[in-house]
Design a protein around this motif. Sequence first.
Motif, PDB file in Angstrom:
ATOM      1  N   TYR A 297      -2.811 -54.564  30.270  1.00 54.47           N
ATOM      2  CA  TYR A 297      -2.590 -55.600  30.111  1.00 54.47           C
ATOM      3  C   TYR A 297      -2.642 -55.369  28.867  1.00 54.47           C
ATOM      4  CZ  TYR A 297      -2.541 -60.460  27.971  1.00 54.47           C
ATOM      5  OH  TYR A 297      -2.451 -61.700  27.736  1.00 54.47           O
ATOM      6  N   LYS A 298      -4.048 -54.776  27.534  1.00 56.19           N
ATOM      7  CA  LYS A 298      -4.407 -54.177  26.652  1.00 56.19           C
ATOM      8  C   LYS A 298      -3.486 -53.170  25.929  1.00 56.19           C
ATOM      9  CE  LYS A 298      -8.790 -52.843  23.834  1.00 56.19           C
ATOM     10  NZ  LYS A 298     -10.155 -52.186  24.021  1.00 56.19           N
ATOM     11  N   ASP A 299      -3.281 -52.322  26.305  1.00 56.36           N
ATOM     12  CA  ASP A 299      -2.728 -51.465  25.366  1.00 56.36           C
ATOM     13  C   ASP A 299      -1.781 -49.818  26.088  1.00 56.36           C
ATOM     14  OD1 ASP A 299      -4.538 -49.071  26.825  1.00 56.36           O
ATOM     15  OD2 ASP A 299      -5.538 -49.415  24.816  1.00 56.36           O
ATOM     16  N   ALA A 300      -1.662 -50.433  27.797  1.00 61.06           N
ATOM     17  CA  ALA A 300      -0.741 -49.721  28.030  1.00 61.06           C
ATOM     18  C   ALA A 300       0.546 -49.709  28.489  1.00 61.06           C
ATOM     19  CB  ALA A 300      -1.568 -48.100  29.700  1.00 61.06           C
ATOM     20  N   HIS A 301       0.894 -51.528  28.460  1.00 60.92           N
ATOM     21  CA  HIS A 301       2.559 -51.627  28.678  1.00 60.92           C
ATOM     22  C   HIS A 301       2.941 -51.183  27.816  1.00 60.92           C
ATOM     23  CE1 HIS A 301       0.313 -54.275  25.121  1.00 60.92           C
ATOM     24  NE2 HIS A 301       1.960 -54.418  25.439  1.00 60.92           N
ATOM     25  N   ALA A 302       4.687 -51.563  28.795  1.00 54.84           N
ATOM     26  CA  ALA A 302       5.891 -50.943  28.422  1.00 54.84           C
ATOM     27  C   ALA A 302       6.000 -51.866  27.226  1.00 54.84           C
ATOM     28  CB  ALA A 302       6.724 -50.369  28.953  1.00 54.84           C
ATOM     29  N   ALA A 303       7.513 -51.480  26.535  1.00 50.81           N
ATOM     30  CA  ALA A 303       7.779 -52.356  25.053  1.00 50.81           C
ATOM     31  C   ALA A 303       8.816 -53.327  26.099  1.00 50.81           C
ATOM     32  CB  ALA A 303       8.392 -51.868  23.864  1.00 50.81           C
ATOM     33  N   LYS A 304       9.162 -52.842  27.311  1.00 54.30           N
ATOM     34  CA  LYS A 304      10.765 -54.204  27.443  1.00 54.30           C
ATOM     35  C   LYS A 304      10.303 -55.594  28.843  1.00 54.30           C
ATOM     36  CE  LYS A 304      13.320 -49.710  29.317  1.00 54.30           C
ATOM     37  NZ  LYS A 304      13.418 -49.306  30.603  1.00 54.30           N
ATOM     38  N   GLY A 305      10.279 -56.388  27.512  1.00 53.96           N
ATOM     39  CA  GLY A 305       9.467 -57.593  28.446  1.00 53.96           C
ATOM     40  C   GLY A 305       9.040 -57.684  27.989  1.00 53.96           C
ATOM     41  N   LYS A 306       7.284 -57.024  27.070  1.00 58.60           N
ATOM     42  CA  LYS A 306       6.427 -57.639  27.329  1.00 58.60           C
ATOM     43  C   LYS A 306       5.918 -58.797  27.307  1.00 58.60           C
ATOM     44  CE  LYS A 306       5.541 -55.667  22.620  1.00 58.60           C
ATOM     45  NZ  LYS A 306       3.922 -55.103  21.843  1.00 58.60           N
ATOM     46  N   SER A 307       6.764 -59.128  25.932  1.00 59.42           N
ATOM     47  CA  SER A 307       6.229 -60.541  25.334  1.00 59.42           C
ATOM     48  C   SER A 307       6.599 -61.777  26.899  1.00 59.42           C
ATOM     49  CB  SER A 307       6.917 -61.269  24.234  1.00 59.42           C
ATOM     50  OG  SER A 307       8.729 -61.716  24.554  1.00 59.42           O
ATOM     51  N   VAL A 308       6.704 -61.972  27.365  1.00 60.61           N
ATOM     52  CA  VAL A 308       7.373 -62.628  28.693  1.00 60.61           C
ATOM     53  C   VAL A 308       6.298 -62.795  29.590  1.00 60.61           C
ATOM     54  CG1 VAL A 308       8.777 -63.278  30.131  1.00 60.61           C
ATOM     55  CG2 VAL A 308      10.002 -63.375  28.435  1.00 60.61           C
ATOM     56  N   ILE A 309       6.271 -60.990  29.784  1.00 55.74           N
ATOM     57  CA  ILE A 309       5.407 -60.433  31.243  1.00 55.74           C
ATOM     58  C   ILE A 309       3.561 -60.686  30.929  1.00 55.74           C
ATOM     59  CG2 ILE A 309       4.285 -58.211  32.024  1.00 55.74           C
ATOM     60  CD1 ILE A 309       7.847 -57.774  32.425  1.00 55.74           C
ATOM     61  N   LEU A 310       3.425 -60.391  29.691  1.00 57.29           N
ATOM     62  CA  LEU A 310       1.960 -60.602  28.890  1.00 57.29           C
ATOM     63  C   LEU A 310       1.634 -62.083  29.148  1.00 57.29           C
ATOM     64  CD1 LEU A 310       1.426 -57.698  26.122  1.00 57.29           C
ATOM     65  CD2 LEU A 310       1.193 -57.865  28.384  1.00 57.29           C
ATOM     66  N   GLU A 311       2.714 -62.821  28.939  1.00 56.86           N
ATOM     67  CA  GLU A 311       2.613 -64.322  28.517  1.00 56.86           C
ATOM     68  C   GLU A 311       2.308 -64.637  29.778  1.00 56.86           C
ATOM     69  OE1 GLU A 311       1.581 -68.082  27.638  1.00 56.86           O
ATOM     70  OE2 GLU A 311       1.529 -66.082  26.127  1.00 56.86           O
ATOM     71  N   GLN A 312       2.451 -64.491  30.951  1.00 60.87           N
ATOM     72  CA  GLN A 312       2.912 -64.392  32.610  1.00 60.87           C
ATOM     73  C   GLN A 312       1.615 -64.212  32.645  1.00 60.87           C
ATOM     74  OE1 GLN A 312       5.637 -63.526  35.883  1.00 60.87           O
ATOM     75  NE2 GLN A 312       7.159 -63.411  34.232  1.00 60.87           N
ATOM     76  N   MET A 313       0.782 -63.062  32.334  1.00 66.22           N
ATOM     77  CA  MET A 313       0.000 -62.401  32.805  1.00 66.22           C
ATOM     78  C   MET A 313      -1.615 -62.950  32.089  1.00 66.22           C
ATOM     79  SD  MET A 313       0.087 -60.747  35.306  1.00 66.22           S
ATOM     80  CE  MET A 313      -1.589 -59.478  35.534  1.00 66.22           C
TER      81      MET A 313
END
Length: 335
Positions: A297-313
């Motif tokens: 969540y902090k710095d190892a996620h990919a760029a693909k769909g990150k805004s939607v997915i990080l908001e979910q998480m």
Amino acid sequence: MLLEQNLITADMQKHSLTFWWPVECWPQVFNKLIRCYKYLEKGFEDEVKKLLLFLKGFSKSERNKLAMLTGVLLANGTLNASILNNLYNENLVKEGVSAAFAVKLFKSWINEKDINAVAPSLRKVSMDNRLMELFPANKQSNEHFTKYFTEAGLKELSEYVWNQQTIGARKELQKELQEQMSRGDPFKDKILYVKEEMKKNNIPEPVVIGIVWSSVMSTVEWNKKEELVAEQAIKHLKQYSPLLAAFTTQGQSELTLLLKIQEYCYDNIHFMKAFQKIVVLFYKAEVLSEEPILKWYKDAHAAKGKSVILEQMKKFVEWLKNAEEESESEAEEGD
């Protein structure tokens, strides 16, 4: 024509390579000469091939200079990678000259470009699967190649060769695993088979979890309705959690799985809203643990769909952080 060709090759034909200019200047010299006199190109390449066959006639220092020069000339396109076939000379290989020369050459080449540019050149001349032959027969193993080139500072090349050597084994592993799933073989049999293949082919766990995830997700005809697919996915993945958990015993494996889930949800848009539910399921099933989830969540996620997915998480991650802080406080009080 003969005069110009002799100007280029006369000094190189001597058994002592005396570079009276700095070695880094020579690629520009040869490149400019060949651009001016295009007919010299073939002759120059033939002369370099001869030099490679007679590497034993040069000192270690001279071989290193020639390797660096050759690497740069390969990078700028002055030479074709086919010249490297001469490094497979039996005597050069046997005495370790080929491998040592290749290290300096590839360092120079990759320094000018990168492995993503070097790899296609090797594939074009069918050398991508032959690099291990730079070593004597008794040293032609993934372990030796990886150790030798990694210690020489060429980890990206050793990883590339490992990938080429194991691609067939990884494809076969995925095919057989999918067939076992179709037959409904017991999980213990699937796990045993995968672990045996890991050991036999030296496939690391983070690579295996990617294969297992892909196999699990390919065994279902997914519903195209977004409101139904999440429920279907949770039911299916809950069933396969024991299999996935067997190959997430390392933090890096867990991170790999999180990235695979993110990539899958992004590529299959009707899964986008299911990401958080899948991660929570895997957390409860002990497929994933809190530390890798927080790192992802902090710095190892990919760029693909990150805004939607990080908001979910967001809420789940906050809950994990609070739970972690409470555990630390309880531990301190216990002390």
